[in-house]
Design an enzyme around this catalytic site. Sequence first.
Site, PDB file in Angstrom:
ATOM      1  CD  GLU A  17      42.502  45.681  41.972  1.00  0.00           C
ATOM      2  OE1 GLU A  17      43.226  44.910  41.296  1.00  0.00           O
ATOM      3  OE2 GLU A  17      41.277  45.530  42.068  1.00  0.00           O
ATOM      4  CG  HIS A  67      44.812  40.884  42.230  1.00  0.00           C
ATOM      5  ND1 HIS A  67      44.486  39.548  42.294  1.00  0.00           N
ATOM      6  CD2 HIS A  67      43.644  41.569  42.385  1.00  0.00           C
ATOM      7  CE1 HIS A  67      43.180  39.429  42.484  1.00  0.00           C
ATOM      8  NE2 HIS A  67      42.649  40.630  42.549  1.00  0.00           N
TER       9      HIS A  67
END
Length: 199
Positions: free
Chosen positions: A30, A33
């Site tokens: 994450e 990203h």
Amino acid sequence: EAESQGQSSREGQRQDRACHEEERVIAIHESGHALVAMLCPKATPPEKISLTQDMEGALGYVLREARARPYALTAEEMRADICVGLGGQAAERLVIGEISIGASMDLRQATHVARAMVEDYGMSQSVGPRVMTVDDRVIDGRGVSESLRTQIDHEIDRILREEKERAEKLLKDNLHLHAALVELLLEKKVLDASAIKSF
């Protein structure tokens, strides 16, 4: 009984360790990203990064700022979305040295966007301004030659490859920031817009 309790304790420790390892992989993914979204030109910045499940069951997620004009996306903006989408897997590859199954939906979405660029929006110079599908159905399949179908597939592959390489370079050049973001996310579990902006 004492042996049974000891075995149960060891199993619990192994489960805790596995849980922590999984959480770290999710944080690496994450954060990949999120950092690519912060660094990639034309990408919308993250508003929230979380290690908790979302409503669709994903183990972690990044919520990004909505685009001001979602119905007038440019090719560069769509490519930026692909780049961000591939940032999670790129981070796993760079930091861990291998990739997990967690990028399945990311890859599906990135492929969908790349295919739409080529088949629906005429954003490929080599294929040209030609619409290939309507509602995901090929228009007049007889008019799509095998060589053109191959050319379309090559264009989709090229877009995905170039954006994968761009995500990897952005992360490689900023690994120290990625590492710091991972540790902050592991500590806080959820980062809101203010925490991200002050990062």
